[in-house]
Each structure stands twice: as structure tokens, then as C-alpha cells.
Design a protein around this motif. Structure first.
Motif: not given
Length: 404
Positions: A181-183, A187-193, A205-208, A259-260
Motif C-alpha cells: 500500500x505505501x509502495x 509510486x503515485x506521488x512520484x508520478x503526480x509530482x 511531498x507530505x504524502x511521500x 529514487x525518493x
């Protein structure tokens, strides 16, 4: 390792990616109803017409990513296929009758009727990935906004109230945190940002950061094991569930974290990603007798209860290739490139189908093909092409730096 060998790796990745894309373009497109077939036999024949929402989203995302970032795939037919898949998803994937306007079906009939819903977030996650990436290539702001709205709903389900997923909290059921789930949210945070700025990016970024903390909780037993599931307080769970290890998932988490860490200049996280989330699952998961990565392990050495635990699956090997090549490209540690070579040799000699194209997905522990289809409810146009695409890009970067 010589430049010539790295060039051979790159050429193999490039050639294989072209073959894989050609396979899915040739056999998976549904020209009558839109979207994609994913239940495809070894020779390209369709053996089931059901359409799985998460695989539809993955294929839209993959086509768009190739179209947008690789010149040789910037072709009208690839964009049109992605648009067709996106239109099919937008028309049929969401099932408001489930109690939430954002809940998606898991499985649809060929013509788009909802057949099955899961009480998880993964159909919705790949819907977000598909819509955001398709919006990037089409410039559709409404589609981008839709992806952002669904992301907000996903974060709410995960962090605030999961009741909208329809999963009841039973009296004997301890709240469990699965690493998947957090993975997936990371992944979505990296996509959307990616390549964006502004208030929305700050929110993500806070969610990440929250996702990273959640993933790190799965590093257990004094930093010697990555466990697939932990309690909501980040503690080890009792029984088989608590002892379960999934080497492929841990390796995938490793390159997500790397990556993060690179994006945020966090050197400690980068080191943890490599030393813990890559090395631990590789050393414990690599089959020393038959080679390849085992699917599941029990941290205490018991036989896992998953019947497929000893099989060799395509996707953990894909994640290992990405993880070790990415790690080597940033650290230049020769041992990491040796790990990549070890996985590469096994993967390309066992999964790739030279006769019909694409990869087999399921091998016995001894490395024999046991399920010979190229796609099904869980294997689509995603892990293989994403791996080949990312490895080609990373090798391009490594070789370009060496040449300059």
C-alpha cells in the motif's frame, strides 16, 4: 566491467523492448470495444476476453510513457492505442453503485460490464497512473484533475477511513499494514509530482514522506529482515502472516526508496535502500541451488503456506534488474553491477521467449516453464516493458557519462 559489456546489455534491453511492444501491439488491442486483452497465450491467441482494470491502466501508462520519453515509440498508433484504453477506462472502470463514486471494478467483461470488485486500492491506483500519464501526452486538464481527485480519495481511504473500500473490520482481525500500500502510493506521488511545482506538489511531498516512513517500518528484527506485513504500530505480527517475506516486493521498494532519496538528497535513505531493501532480500531470496529468486520465504525458515512459494516469477526478476542497475549507476560499486549481471543471466536465459516474443511469467523452482501464457489476470504489459525501458535509460546514462 567493460564498456563493451554494458553496451551489449543496452542492446539486449533495446531489442527485447522492441519485441515486447510489438507483441502487445499485435495481439492485445480490442478494436471492437476498445481497451486491451491481457489473457494471451504463448503464441498470441486470446484465451479469455475478460478485462482487468489494473492491467488496462498499466498498459495505458506504459504506452504513454514510451510515447512521451522514447523517440522510437513516438508513433501515432501507440498514442491511439493509449487513447482507446483511456477512453475504455473512463467509460467503464468506475462503479458508483459500489457506494463511492471513485471505486473501480477489478474485472470487466469485454464490452465493459463490471464483473468483480476487490476491497483494495490497486485498480484505482493504476487508474490514476493511466489518467495522469495520458493527460501529459494529450494536454487534457480535465483528465489530470480527475487523476488528482482520485488520488485524494486513495489517500483518504488509506490514512483516514478505509470503510469506503467495503472491507468490514472483524473482531478477530488485527489491523495490518501491507508494504504494497505505501509502495503504491509512493509510486503515485512520484508520478503526480514529476516535473511539476506548486501547492499540489507540496501536498504530495507530505504524502511521500509518510509513505517512506511506512515502508521503513517493514525493516524488522534489528534491521536484518524485510517483512511483507506488520501491525499498524509497525510491530511484527504473529504467525505465518507476520513471518512472510516477499523478495521481489522488497527489491521494488528498494528502488522506490532510492529514487525518493535521490530526489530529496537523503543520503541515509539511499544507503538504507541499497543495504537493506536490496541486499537483504537478494541474499535471502536467491536460490543457491537452482538460481533465480524465490517468490516467498518464511523469516524463521518454515515452509511458507503459499503454494507457489518456491516458484520463480517474472516480476521479482524485473524489479531486481532495475534495483541493482539503478543502485550501481549512482554508487558505482562494482558488487552491485555483479548482482545485476547475476540476475540478468538468469532472467534472459529462462523467461524470454525467443520463438514467439515476450516473456513467460511462471517457472518451477528448477527453472522450467510451468504456465506458458504471456498474459493473464496478473501479468500484462507492465513489469517486463517497464524493466526493459528503465534499464535501457539507465544504461544510456551510464554509457554517456563514460564517453564524456
Amino acid at each position: 566491467m567493460s564498456v563493451e559489456k554494458l553496451q551489449r546489455y543496452r542492446e539486449q534491453m533495446r531489442t527485447e523492448l522492441d519485441k515486447v511492444v510489438d507483441f502487445w501491439q499485435k495481439y492485445s488491442h480490442d478494436t471492437q470495444y476498445g481497451g486491451f486483452f491481457t489473457c494471451i497465450g504463448k503464441d498470441g491467441k486470446i484465451y479469455d476476453e475478460l478485462k482487468y482494470v489494473w492491467l488496462q491502466g498499466r498498459q495505458v501508462w506504459m504506452y504513454c510513457r514510451l510515447y512521451r520519453t522514447m523517440e522510437r515509440f513516438n508513433k501515432p498508433e501507440i498514442l491511439e492505442a493509449a487513447k482507446s484504453g483511456g477512453a475504455f477506462l473512463r467509460r467503464f472502470a468506475r462503479i458508483p453503485s459500489s457506494g463511492s463514486p471513485w471505486k473501480c471494478a477489478f474485472c470487466l467483461t469485454r464490452d465493459g460490464k463490471a464483473l468483480k470488485v476487490q476491497r483494495t486500492i490497486f485498480s484505482e491506483c493504476f487508474y490514476v497512473m493511466a489518467m495522469d500519464e495520458l493527460a501529459r501526452v494529450t494536454g487534457d486538464k480535465d483528465m489530470q484533475a480527475e487523476a488528482a481527485q482520485m488520488m485524494d480519495q486513495l489517500v483518504y481511504w488509506v490514512r483516514v477511513d478505509p470503510s469506503g473500500l467495503g472491507k468490514p473490520q472483524l473482531s478477530g482481525n488485527t489491523p495490518v499494514c501491507s508494504m504494497a500500500v505505501p509502495m503504491m502510493l509512493l509510486c503515485l506521488v512520484q508520478q503526480l509530482t514529476e516535473a511539476r511545482s506548486g501547492e499540489e506538489v507540496d501536498k504530495y511531498r507530505e504524502v511521500g514522506g509518510w509513505c517512506v516512513k511506512q515502508i521503513l517500518q517493514h525493516l524488522q528484527r534489528g534491521g536484518t529482515a524485510i517483512l511483507e506485513s506488520v501491525s499498524s504500530e509497525g510491530k511484527e505480527l504473529p504467525g505465518c502472516e507476520g513471518r512472510l517475506q516477499n523478495p521481489g516486493h522488497a527489491l521494488e521498494a528498494g528502488w522506490f526508496l532510492l529514487q525518493y532519496g535521490l530526489e530529496n538528497g537523503d543520503q541515509e535513505l539511499q544507503r538504507t535502500a541499497v543495504d537493506k531493501f536490496m541486499e537483504i532480500p537478494f541474499l535471502t531470496g536467491w536460490d543457491k541451488e537452482h538460481r533465480g529468486l524465490l517468490y516467498f520465504l518464511d523469516v524463521d525458515g518454515y515452509c511458507p503456506t503459499q503454494l507457489e512459494w518456491s516458484m520463480k516469477l517474472w516480476w521479482p526478476h524485473c524489479e531486481a534488474l532495475i534495483a541493482y542497475l539503478m543502485a550501481y549507476s549512482h554508487t558505482k560499486e562494482p558488487a552491485l553491477l555483479e548482482r545485476f549481471s547475476q540476475v540478468y543471466d538468469y532472467t534472459f536465459s529462462h523467461f524470454s521467449d525467443a520463438e514467439n516474443g515476450e516473456w513467460f511469467g511462471y517457472l518451477t523452482q528448477q527453472g522450467k516453464v510451468t504456465l506458458d501464457f504471456k498474459g493473464g489476470p496478473f501479468k500484462g504489459f507492465f513489469h517486463v516493458p517497464r524493466c526493459l525501458y528503465m534499464c535501457e535509460k539507465i544504461l544510456d546514462s551510464i554509457l554517456n557519462k563514460q564517453e564524456t
